[in-house]
Design a protein around this motif. Structure first.
Motif, short mmCIF file in Angstrom:
data_model
loop_
_atom_site.label_atom_id
_atom_site.label_comp_id
_atom_site.label_asym_id
_atom_site.label_seq_id
_atom_site.Cartn_x
_atom_site.Cartn_y
_atom_site.Cartn_z
N GLU A 8 -10.89 7.68 -10.11
CA GLU A 8 -11.89 6.88 -9.55
C GLU A 8 -12.18 5.52 -10.56
OE1 GLU A 8 -14.52 9.63 -6.43
OE2 GLU A 8 -14.77 9.67 -8.67
N SER A 9 -12.34 6.00 -11.76
CA SER A 9 -12.73 4.96 -12.82
C SER A 9 -11.61 3.72 -12.93
CB SER A 9 -12.98 5.82 -14.16
OG SER A 9 -13.72 6.62 -14.27
N ILE A 10 -10.30 4.19 -12.89
CA ILE A 10 -9.44 3.20 -13.12
C ILE A 10 -8.87 2.70 -11.76
CG2 ILE A 10 -8.51 4.55 -15.14
CD1 ILE A 10 -5.91 5.01 -13.64
N GLY A 11 -9.03 3.52 -10.95
CA GLY A 11 -8.49 3.02 -9.49
C GLY A 11 -8.89 1.61 -8.84
N ARG A 12 -10.37 1.49 -9.23
CA ARG A 12 -10.99 0.20 -8.78
C ARG A 12 -11.45 -0.84 -9.85
NH1 ARG A 12 -13.53 0.90 -3.29
NH2 ARG A 12 -13.30 3.05 -2.63
N ALA A 121 4.05 -12.16 -7.89
CA ALA A 121 2.80 -12.28 -7.01
C ALA A 121 3.04 -11.79 -5.77
CB ALA A 121 2.67 -13.96 -6.97
N PHE A 122 4.37 -11.79 -5.18
CA PHE A 122 4.61 -11.34 -3.76
C PHE A 122 4.46 -9.75 -3.70
CE2 PHE A 122 8.47 -9.38 -1.31
CZ PHE A 122 7.92 -9.35 0.00
N TYR A 123 4.91 -9.05 -4.82
CA TYR A 123 4.77 -7.45 -5.04
C TYR A 123 3.24 -7.38 -5.02
CZ TYR A 123 5.07 -3.22 -7.40
OH TYR A 123 5.20 -1.61 -7.96
N LEU A 124 2.59 -7.95 -5.90
CA LEU A 124 1.10 -7.52 -5.69
C LEU A 124 0.47 -7.73 -4.67
CD1 LEU A 124 0.39 -8.75 -9.55
CD2 LEU A 124 0.62 -6.52 -8.83
N TRP A 125 0.71 -8.92 -3.98
CA TRP A 125 0.22 -9.21 -2.89
C TRP A 125 0.45 -8.11 -1.67
CZ3 TRP A 125 2.77 -9.96 2.09
CH2 TRP A 125 1.66 -10.80 3.28
N VAL A 126 1.56 -7.29 -1.61
CA VAL A 126 2.12 -6.39 -0.79
C VAL A 126 1.30 -5.17 -1.08
CG1 VAL A 126 3.98 -4.70 -0.16
CG2 VAL A 126 4.21 -7.33 -0.22
N LEU A 127 1.09 -4.83 -2.53
CA LEU A 127 0.50 -3.84 -3.16
C LEU A 127 -1.06 -3.80 -2.58
CD1 LEU A 127 1.78 -2.76 -6.69
CD2 LEU A 127 2.42 -1.88 -4.47
N ARG A 128 -1.50 -5.07 -2.78
CA ARG A 128 -3.26 -5.29 -2.21
C ARG A 128 -3.24 -4.88 -0.89
NH1 ARG A 128 -7.57 -5.52 -0.77
NH2 ARG A 128 -9.29 -6.57 -1.73
N ARG A 129 -2.15 -5.47 -0.03
CA ARG A 129 -2.32 -5.13 1.38
C ARG A 129 -2.28 -3.83 1.96
NH1 ARG A 129 -0.14 -8.18 5.05
NH2 ARG A 129 -0.59 -6.77 6.69
N ILE A 130 -1.59 -2.84 1.12
CA ILE A 130 -1.35 -1.31 1.37
C ILE A 130 -2.68 -0.67 0.49
CG2 ILE A 130 -0.19 0.95 0.69
CD1 ILE A 130 2.31 -1.12 0.55
N ALA A 131 -2.73 -0.99 -0.59
CA ALA A 131 -3.86 -0.19 -1.61
C ALA A 131 -5.44 -0.51 -1.36
CB ALA A 131 -3.36 -0.28 -3.01
N GLY A 132 -5.43 -1.92 -1.09
CA GLY A 132 -6.93 -2.45 -0.93
C GLY A 132 -7.62 -2.28 -2.28
N PRO A 133 -8.73 -1.80 -2.25
CA PRO A 133 -9.60 -1.99 -3.70
C PRO A 133 -8.77 -0.95 -4.77
CG PRO A 133 -10.88 -0.59 -1.97
CD PRO A 133 -9.68 -1.40 -1.12
#
Length: 419
Positions: A8-12, A121-133
């Motif tokens: 939880e500490s590193i996750g967000r 940037a494309f990769y991180l955008w996709v990860l953000r769409r999936i993983a959220g916070p």
């Protein structure tokens, strides 16, 4: 009140993510100088992965694309264009060569920065769409693979981003999932597992769109280079098979069961047989999960895991695909594991993603390349490490939430699910 765990500490953790971004920028900037003008860093020119991209693109620009698909002429072109040589045969399908031809119009340092930063940037955008916070934790888990791609200019971000974009659209029942799937024709062996999802779910409209996109790319590259390009491509694939059996490829950077078995002394035929077993087992598990109706986030993670188990030619930079799979299940991993179990999982993920890079650094050869005919295979342990990661992930995800076995943390309230 439940204690905050390591996961939880590193996750967000935004500070952690900021550190990763700063390190990534430093690596990319240094690499751009190393590609363009290594003398500014007091270094000599050493051919690295993106050099092969740029050289193949330049050959295509000069109407010499056939030379890129034959190892001997590719080596000659390397010496002609850079004054140095390395064993970097070109086996990418013509559509990817066409894309590299566009980048080759730019100086290599500029082309590298454009390709590496845009695809990251494309990769991180996709990860953000999936993983959220939970993006910081996901990125941290595969940080060695991220740094490796930013250092070498490989296409791991692009391929993983396309797989993630497909899985997002497929999850939402969008026909346009076929677009990123079709674009994976540039590296088709990494599309086998996600293609199986389409067939198992009988999403024929997605399959049709993917087929149309792939055929369009093939037709365009054929129109540009002529039908003979496919003979050249076939010859390149044949050469690659012979060089792989001879041990010319840096096996220590390869994530396949073939590389692990061959590096440990197995004959090429026996190692390839084990690789076939790996592919069949991983795809079989994925197919069984589809039949049993496993939750989509876990199915997506399985597809990403299977993607890196199919081909004998998998490399450590392809392990960015694991980040996509982890993004789908990261909240569950945190929820169901105690500190020690999560730390073990995290350490194994780092070892798997960073093993090849650590070996190369220890050997003072960050390019992990060899001259044609030298043959320096090394010992690959990436595949065994990956299967340990998969096994531990399975153990965590199948652990009852209320399990308070000795040495584990008490069950915690459900965490917010990823998007």
């Amino acid at each position: 009140m439940a204690r905050t765990t390591f996961g939880e500490s590193i996750g967000r953790s935004r500070p952690l993510f900021l550190v990763l971004i700063l390190v990534g920028c430093l690596v990319a900037g240094t690499s751009a100088v190393r590609f363009q003008a290594p003398e500014l860093l007091g270094k000599q020119k050493v051919l690295t992965d993106f050099d092969a991209f740029h050289i193949a693109g330049r050959l295509a620009l000069e109407g010499r694309v056939s030379e890129a698909y034959h190892a001997v002429s590719m080596v000659a072109a390397q010496e002609e264009m850079t004054g140095t040589v390395s064993f970097m045969p070109w086996t990418y399908p013509p559509p990817f060569t066409l894309a590299m031809e566009g980048l080759a119009t730019l100086p290599i340092g500029v082309a590298f920065l454009l390709f590496a930063t845009a695809s990251c940037a494309f990769y991180l955008w996709v990860l953000r769409r999936i993983a959220g916070p939970w993006l910081p934790g996901v990125a941290a888990a595969v940080a060695p693979a991220i740094i490796l791609n930013l250092g070498t200019g490989q296409n791991g971000f692009l391929i993983a981003g396309l797989i993630g974009a497909f899985l997002l659209a497929f999850r939402d029942n969008r026909r346009l999932a076929g677009l990123p799937l079709g674009l994976l024709i540039i590296k088709p062996h990494l599309a086998v597992a996600v293609g199986l999802l389409v067939l198992m779910r009988r999403r024929w409209s997605v399959a049709v769109i993917a087929g149309v996109v792939a055929l369009a790319l093939l037709a365009i590259s054929t129109a540009v280079y002529g039908l003979s390009i496919w003979t050249d491509f076939r010859d390149a694939v044949g050469e690659a098979g012979r060089y792989l059996a001879a041990g010319y490829y840096p096996l220590f950077r390869m994530n396949s069961v073939y590389a692990a078995a061959h590096g440990l002394g197995a004959a090429p035929a026996a190692a390839m047989a084990l690789q076939a077993v790996s592919a069949i087992v991983s795809l079989g598990i994925l197919g069984l999960a589809c039949v049993k109706g496993v939750a989509f986030n876990r199915l997506a993670a399985l597809a990403c895991a299977a993607s890196v188990c199919v081909s004998p030619y998998g490399y450590d930079y392809d392990l960015t695909v694991l980040g996509v799979g982890i993004a789908f299940i990261f909240p569950e991993l945190v929820q169901r594991s105690g500190n020690r179990q999560f730390l073990a999982w995290f350490a194994l993920a780092w070892l798997a993603c960073g093993y090849g890079m650590a070996w190369a650094i220890a050997a003072s050869d960050v390019s992990s390349s060899v001259e044609l005919g030298e043959g320096t295979a090394g010992l690959s342990l990436i595949a065994p490490l990956l299967w340990l990661v998969f096994w531990l992930t399975y153990r965590i995800l199948t652990r009852p939430q209320a399990d308070e076995a000795a040495g584990s943390e008490p069950a915690r309230p459900s965490l917010q699910a990823a998007e």
